[in-house]
Every structure is written in C-alpha cells, then in structure tokens.
Design an enzyme around this catalytic site. Structure first.
Site, PDB file in Angstrom:
ATOM      1  N   SER A 150       0.867  -1.169   0.000  1.00  0.00           N
ATOM      2  CA  SER A 150       0.000   0.000   0.000  1.00  0.00           C
ATOM      3  C   SER A 150       0.906   1.222   0.000  1.00  0.00           C
ATOM      4  O   SER A 150       2.119   1.097   0.148  1.00  0.00           O
ATOM      5  CB  SER A 150      -0.911  -0.010   1.215  1.00  0.00           C
ATOM      6  N   LEU A 151       0.332   2.371  -0.175  1.00  0.00           N
ATOM      7  CA  LEU A 151       1.139   3.581  -0.235  1.00  0.00           C
ATOM      8  C   LEU A 151       0.993   4.376   1.048  1.00  0.00           C
ATOM      9  O   LEU A 151      -0.079   4.448   1.629  1.00  0.00           O
ATOM     10  CB  LEU A 151       0.684   4.464  -1.401  1.00  0.00           C
ATOM     11  N   LYS A 167      -4.219   9.314  -8.567  1.00  0.00           N
ATOM     12  CA  LYS A 167      -4.551   8.139  -7.772  1.00  0.00           C
ATOM     13  C   LYS A 167      -6.022   7.829  -8.027  1.00  0.00           C
ATOM     14  O   LYS A 167      -6.913   8.471  -7.472  1.00  0.00           O
ATOM     15  CB  LYS A 167      -4.306   8.423  -6.295  1.00  0.00           C
TER      16      LYS A 167
END
Length: 702
Positions: A80-81, A115
DNA sequence: TGGCCTCGAGTTCA
DNA sequence: CTCGAGGCCA
C-alpha cells in the site's frame, strides 16, 4: 472516557464500517473519517501497548477475503502507499529530502500519476496470455476474480507485441479497476428505471461488480482499467525508469491514465498536485489524490520499504469530499415566492477544502426521507463540488435518552411563517410548502427586492443583502417603487438608525465627517437601472413561473408592455412555451390593481426601455434551433456569444439533449461535450463560431 | 397518457 | 447543481 473505552469504541465502529463496506458493499462512513479512526486507534495502541490485541483492526490493512472466491497468494506482495494529507506540504518536502539524500546529486525525478479511486488488481500474463487476475485483498492474499476481469473490455486478454517477438514468460501487471463517472451515472439511471438498487458511488460500483459471483453480471457493468505498475517478471528486461515501464505497458495494450507525467523536485510535485486538483472535477473518473514515485528503478529499490509501504512512493491526497458532522439545528428560510426551505445548521467542517456550516434540506419530503434530526451525525458532501448536501444520517450515532428513545423528535415543518406569522400552506400535489403572507411577509419582500435588483434583472449595483435587510426593517422601502424615491438623506438617516441598533459608534462622531460614498454609489446604481429593457423588467417583476427565458419570449412576442398587459389568456397561450398554467399566472399578475399601480409608478419614476412591434416567431438562419454553449471562449463571454446566436434566431439553452442542434465548445469543455459526442450532435469550436458569425455579418471579417 | 425537454427556483462560500 | 413541475409531442 478512558483510553480503554475509546479503544473499544473505535474498534467497534471500525468493525461495523468494515462490514458495511466489504460484506454489504454499502459504505456508511466517509473514508476520511475512517482513516482518522484508524490513526487514532494506532496512536492509542502505541501509547498503551497493554491494550493492543492481535485481532485489532490496525493489524490488517484492508479487506478480509470473501469466502466465496478462491484465494490467491501474491508472488510479490501488493503493497500500500504511505499517504500524506492534502495540506501537509512539510511531509512531501521531507519525502523529497530523503530521496535527495539517497539519490546523490541533482533534483530527483518522479513519475507522477493520478490516484484513481477504484480497486487495485494484479493481472498475471504467462507467455503473453492473461491467465489469472486477483484483487489486492490484504496485500499478501487476494481473491481470484479472473472471470470477472476478463469481461473488462479495456483489458488486453493477450499482450500486444510486434510480430515475431516472443512474449515474456511471466508478466504481472498491476492497475486500478474503476468505473468512469459518466458510465456510473448512466448505469444508475438505468438501474433506477429497472427498479433496481443504484450503486452508492463509482468506486463501490467497481468493487461490487468485480465481486459478483456471476461473471455475466460483471459483464453488464461499465468497468475500465488503468495500469500503474508491474509485479513479478520473468523473461523481460524492464526499462530503467518507472515512467518508461508505464510506456512499455502502453505498447503492450494497457490503458494508462492520460494525466501521467514526470516531475522534478518538491516544486514540481506540488505544482502537479495543484494542477490535477484543479482539473479533478472535470476528469472523467474519480481520483482521491496523486501518487509520486521515484522514477529511477534502481534508486526505488535501494530505498526499500517499511512494512508494506515502499519508501520511494507516496500518495498525496486531495481534501476529502465527504465528511461527518453534527446537525446543531434545523431552521426554515422563506424564499421570494414564499417557499419554505428547511436548512440544516451544521457544526463547521471542512469539505473539499471549504468550511461548510449550512446545507439545504430542500423540503419536508427530503427531511422525511433522510430522517434528519437535531443532534444527528450526518455525512455531508459538496454536490457537483459546490453545494453542500446532507447525504445520510448515521442512525447508530443518534443521541438517545436513558430509556433508549431518541432525544429529539422527528422534524416537523412549523405551521406559521417564522418571519410574519402567516399560515404555512402546502398544496395537495406540491412538494414545497409556502408562507401565505405574500408581500406582507418581510422575508418575501426582501427576496422580491433582491431579485428585482439582481444582475440578470434590473442590475442595480450596490444593493446587496445587508442593505435590503436594513431598508425593509426600517421601513425605508416597501415596494420596488420606493427604491426610485430614495434620497441621500433617507439613506443616511437609515444608516444612523441601523448603527444605533447594532451599537456601532456613528462614524460621524469619530471622524467628524459623514461618509456618503456607499449611499452615492447606490443612488447611482438605482439611477442607471432606469434605463433598461422590457425583458429585464418582466423578469424583475417576479411573476411566478416567468424566469429569464419566458420574459425574453414575452418581450419579443408582444414588443411592448401595453400589448402584453392587454393580452387575455387566449393571446398568451399562443406564445411558445407558455401553457395554461403560465398564461394564467401572467394574466392574473396584470389583473391585480396593485401590480398595475406599481408599473405606472415605475414609469412615472423614469423607468424606460425600447419598445417595438410584436415580432412573433424567431427569424434567421438558426431559427428554431437549440444551441448550447460550454467551456470558456477567448474572444467573448458565453453571454455575448449567446446574444449573437439569438439574434440569428437560435434558442440558447443550458443542457445538451437529443433536441440540441449544435454545441459550441470552448476551452476545457466538460461533460456537455462528452454527451454531445455521444448523441452525435454537431460540435463547433470557437474558430468555427467566429467564422460563422463573420459570414453572417455579425462580426467584422479580418 | 407518458416521456422527454426545458425552465424556474432555491442554494453555499470566498 | 439539483429538484420539481410546466409544456409539448407522439
């Protein structure tokens, strides 16, 4: 509340929200609020390690795999970021600084991407063929949804390669499945028409669609895909940069978001964030931020990762569009026509970067539908990115008494107008309730004056809300005619009384001289408005059902005010777009002696406008054609362009439909252009419009 | 009568 | 921008 209690509460809320989101596909809490709960819980657990438990929701990233699908272990975990909030530029600066230290000389280069608000998937291509697709799941294990993914048209089932080139033995492509906004809306409109439950939002639509057990249902959902990276690879030499890798994926046939770019240094990143943030509403898909990735693949690897989060990438969010807040009260407002509108007074909350304190609840039906009460916790959003709207109530957060009954009763419209005490009436078949006080009601009088003075009506500069309020409250103005009788002395006398009421020390006392500038400006504005047009006057009078378009139509059809006032219902019915209801309204308005008196007095006060013969139907090369203007034009405003087109007989309307004959699209045209293309409507750009106007002799040729 | 198109009216915040 | 409702056409 003790830390232990709060931890319990947060775990309970999070578990409920997870269930609603993942099992029921119907989110109850805005993401921003959910994120805050998780962060608060993490902080509390860190501060009180004894209260930490292995089953705490902070121990997993997201999404328990549903039992209905086979599990897939990701050969390379789908990380995940790390996310940075919209206003936290310091965190972005720190990120760039870390990269700079690790990367040696020069400003670091980044691949920058929107995103996409969708659902991350991993696609496994063996020898060039799609063999397996999986959701991200918790990052290590996801769900096998190959059959559903295959139904997405945008996904290549086989890599597109130049003839003769051997496909790589293995290529895992990662990307975001999403539902474009337009497709989402179309789908929902159809779903409602079929009597099915509409999707809550595009992201949820995408997630729900992929998790359908029956792939035929997925196939009916308008899903799209954007690639953003690669996982495991064998038999393929990847380019040295991330941006080049994305381009390579593009050549393999994978769709890429158009906004993908490269940027250098902190300034470059922040500029990209601003640019995409500004374009956000106009993008055809939903995004919730932008992603910065170190472009140099080797450097990205050197930076490594912390937990599941790579150190070389971050997501920089945009301000949340949906937020939770509390209803502090429900008031009612009275409009120009007496319409009673309930308004929720909200605890101030920042939504999409703007502080929101009020939201219209439209009417009693809407309140009943939502069941909003004082004290309720509600989800608010800015509809169309502008107007605050209450989406839903969280019933489990409603304040209760000891016996479990709600603290506040259901909202009921008052029986009497809060401004004038007249009865509030609601016609059988209408959604709005109205104050029956007419112009006796000060609220209606104020709104009528504001409407009269507004830009598109008489355009009286200097007459705003505050001033109208005082003018009416102190009895200086009762009807629009009184405006034209005001003197400087009247205005200053009123101002003195208003100052005394507000407890403001009169300026006269302080400085010794009388400030009269505002009053002179207002009188100047009123004077200028004496010179007007018939259509403006008709609109300004505020006849029910007569807006700008109808006023324009009436002015051209009758040519003069006397002709219009003399017209009977029959004659009015002949006007295009005027039917029985509108014609009765107009006739009724002019039959009132007080309205005839006002018109006579306005004329006596010096109002004048050009009059001419009745013109009947529009003439000209564009006669009978509906034209829509969208986007921004360089050479003139949309208003001026519209006036030219109208002079050639066109009817300028606001929205695109099957009946639209022509769309004029300026710069940054948005959804209207998309719709026009879809309907196969003729589209002109600004140059084509100018050429046409020149040919028609309305613009000087160059 | 039903189903588009439009229009009117109301709305928020900086 | 959104909702509700009027007008018009099939």
């Amino acid at each position: 509340m003790t830390a232990a209690d709060r931890i319990d509460e947060l775990r309970r809320w999070i578990a409920e929200a997870d269930r609603a989101y993942y099992q029921l596909d119907a989110p109850t809490v805005p993401d921003a609020e959910y994120d805050r709960w998780i962060r608060e819980l993490q902080a509390l657990e860190a501060a009180h390690p004894a209260l930490s438990r292995p089953d705490s929701p902070t121990r997993r990233v997201a999404g328990a795999p549903s039992p209905a699908f086979a599990e897939v272990r990701h050969a390379q975990p789908m990380g995940s970021l790390r996310t940075v909030m919209a206003d936290d530029e310091a965190a972005v600066a720190a990120f760039v600084e870390r990269i700079r230290k690790a990367g040696g000389e020069g400003e670091p280069r980044f691949s920058v991407e929107p995103k996409i608000d969708g659902l991350a998937v991993s696609l496994r291509y063996e020898n060039g063929l799609l063999v397996q697709g999986a959701t991200r799941g918790d990052g290590a294990t996801g769900e096998e949804v190959t059959a559903n993914l295959r139904t997405i048209r945008a996904l290549p089932l086989a890599l597109r390669l130049p003839p003769g080139q051997t496909p790589p033995a293995l290529l895992e492509v990662r990307g975001e499945v999403h539902m474009p906004k337009a497709a989402f809306e179309r789908y929902n409109a159809q779903a409602i028409a079929r009597g099915e439950k509409p999707l809550a939002n595009p992201r949820n639509g995408a997630a729900g669609s992929l998790r359908q057990l029956d792939a035929r249902i997925s196939a009916g959902r308008p899903l799209a895909f954007f690639a953003y990276g690669v996982g495991q690879v064998a038999g393929l030499e990847l380019p040295p940069t991330h941006s080049a890798t994305l381009r390579l994926l593009g050549t393999f046939g994978f769709p890429l978001a158009r906004e993908i770019d490269v940027a250098t240094g902190l300034e470059g990143l922040l500029a990209y964030h601003r640019r995409i943030g500004a374009a956000r509403a106009a993008l055809p898909y939903e995004i919730d931020g932008v992603v910065y990735k170190v472009d140099d693949r080797a450097l990205h690897e050197v930076l490594g990762s912390t937990g599941r989060e790579p150190n070389g990438s971050i997501a920089h969010k945009f301000p949340a569009q949906e937020e939770l807040t509390v209803v502090e009260g429900i008031d009612v407002q009275v409009g120009r026509t007496g319409a009673i509108t309930p308004v929720a007074r909200l605890q101030a909350v920042s939504v999409g970067g703007v502080t929101v304190t009020n939201a219209s609840l439209h009417n009693a039906d809407q309140i009943a539908r939502l069941d909003v009460r004082v004290g309720d916790t509600v989800v608010v959003r800015r509809a169309g990115d502008v107007i605050p709207e209450v989406l839903r109530v969280l019933p489990e957060r409603r304040p209760c008494r000891a016996d479990g009954s709600p603290q506040h009763p259901a909202f009921a419209l008052p029986a009497h107008c809060p401004e004038c005490g007249s009865a509030i009436e609601r016609a059988e078949d209408e959604a709005v309730a109205r104050c029956s006080g007419g112009l006796h009601c000060p609220a209606q009088r104020k709104q009528a004056l504001l409407h009269f003075a507004s830009r598109r009506a008489m355009n009286i500069e200097g007459l705003g809300e505050r001033l109208v309020e005082d003018l009416v409250d102190f009895g200086a103005v009762k009807t629009v005619v009184d405006l034209y009788r005001l003197s400087l002395d009247d205005l200053l006398a009123m101002k003195r009384r208003a100052d005394a009421r507000d407890g403001v020390m009169a300026e006269t006392v302080k400085s010794g001289k009388i400030p009269t500038r505002w009053a002179e400006n207002l009188l100047g504005g009123i004077d200028q408005s004496r010179n007007t047009t018939l259509e403006r006057l008709l609109f300004a009078l505020g006849i029910r059902e007569v807006g700008e378009a109808t006023a324009k139509q009436l002015a051209r059809w009758f040519g003069s005010l006397d002709a219009l006032m003399a017209a009977d219902v029959e004659a009015l019915l002949a006007v295009p777009d005027v039917g029985p209801v509108v014609s009765a309204r107009i006739h009724g308005f002019f039959a009132e002696p007080q309205h005839r008196a006002i018109i006579a007095e306005l004329r006596a006060a010096g109002l004048h406008w050009p009059e001419g013969p009745a013109q009947g139907m529009a003439q000209g090369p564009l006669a009978g054609k509906s034209v829509v203007l969208t986007g921004s034009l360089d050479s003139f405003t949309r208003e001026v362009a519209g006036a030219h087109l109208e002079a050639l007989g066109a009817k300028v309307v606001g929205s695109v439909s099957k009946k639209t004959a022509l769309l004029i699209a300026g710069e940054e045209a948005g959804s209207k252009l998309d719709k026009a293309r879809e309907l196969g409507i003729e589209v002109w750009d600004e140059a084509a419009l100018i050429a046409f106007l020149q040919a028609q002799g309305r613009l000087p040729s160059v």
